[in-house]
Design a protein around this motif. Structure first.
Motif, PDB file in Angstrom:
ATOM      1  N   ARG A  63       0.860  -1.193   0.000  1.00 20.22           N
ATOM      2  CA  ARG A  63       0.000   0.000   0.000  1.00 20.22           C
ATOM      3  C   ARG A  63       0.888   1.231   0.000  1.00 20.22           C
ATOM      4  O   ARG A  63       1.770   1.382   0.853  1.00 20.22           O
ATOM      5  N   ASP A  66      -0.180   7.104  -0.981  1.00 17.29           N
ATOM      6  CA  ASP A  66      -1.351   7.698  -1.620  1.00 17.29           C
ATOM      7  C   ASP A  66      -2.618   6.867  -1.412  1.00 17.29           C
ATOM      8  O   ASP A  66      -3.684   7.214  -1.902  1.00 17.29           O
ATOM      9  N   GLY A  67      -2.504   5.733  -0.673  1.00 20.34           N
ATOM     10  CA  GLY A  67      -3.656   4.892  -0.399  1.00 20.34           C
ATOM     11  C   GLY A  67      -3.939   3.851  -1.470  1.00 20.34           C
ATOM     12  O   GLY A  67      -4.810   3.009  -1.296  1.00 20.34           O
ATOM     13  N   LYS A  68      -3.224   3.904  -2.571  1.00 22.70           N
ATOM     14  CA  LYS A  68      -3.402   2.920  -3.647  1.00 22.70           C
ATOM     15  C   LYS A  68      -2.550   1.689  -3.356  1.00 22.70           C
ATOM     16  O   LYS A  68      -1.616   1.738  -2.557  1.00 22.70           O
ATOM     17  N   ASP A  87      -7.065   0.466  -6.628  1.00 25.15           N
ATOM     18  CA  ASP A  87      -7.604   1.154  -5.453  1.00 25.15           C
ATOM     19  C   ASP A  87      -7.884   0.238  -4.266  1.00 25.15           C
ATOM     20  O   ASP A  87      -8.074   0.713  -3.144  1.00 25.15           O
TER      21      ASP A  87
END
Length: 94
Positions: A63, A66-68, A87
């Motif tokens: 992960r 950026d959260g992706k 995502d």
């Protein structure tokens, strides 16, 4: 941040030929309850493997800040690491 779910990423093998990457998941509080998430990345999605003749290996997902989610993998006879992004950890990577 804990997702509350563990994931395993692996190469789908059929007839001794490595195919696409698949994912399995399980709740962290019940490691006996595994769920097949399906194909998350097809080997022909890699621009250097459009005809699918190379084997992918050693998948790993991390992960990013950026959260992706980033899928890193090796490709047969290539001196580089491939990367695809999504995502969610068990979603379809591009």
């Amino acid at each position: 941040m804990s997702l509350g779910t563990d994931y395993i990423f692996m190469v789908l093998m059929t007839s001794l030929m490595a195919k696409d990457y698949v994912a399995w998941s399980t709740p962290v509080d019940n490691l006996a309850d595994w769920r097949y998430e399906g194909v998350i990345y097809k080997k022909t999605q890699d621009i250097d493997n459009a005809n699918g003749d190379k084997v992918m290996y050693a998948p790993d997902v991390a992960r990013g800040v950026d959260g992706k989610y980033y899928l890193y993998y090796g490709l047969e006879n290539d001196n580089k690491i491939g990367v695809a992004v999504c995502d969610s950890p068990a979603g379809e990577y591009h």
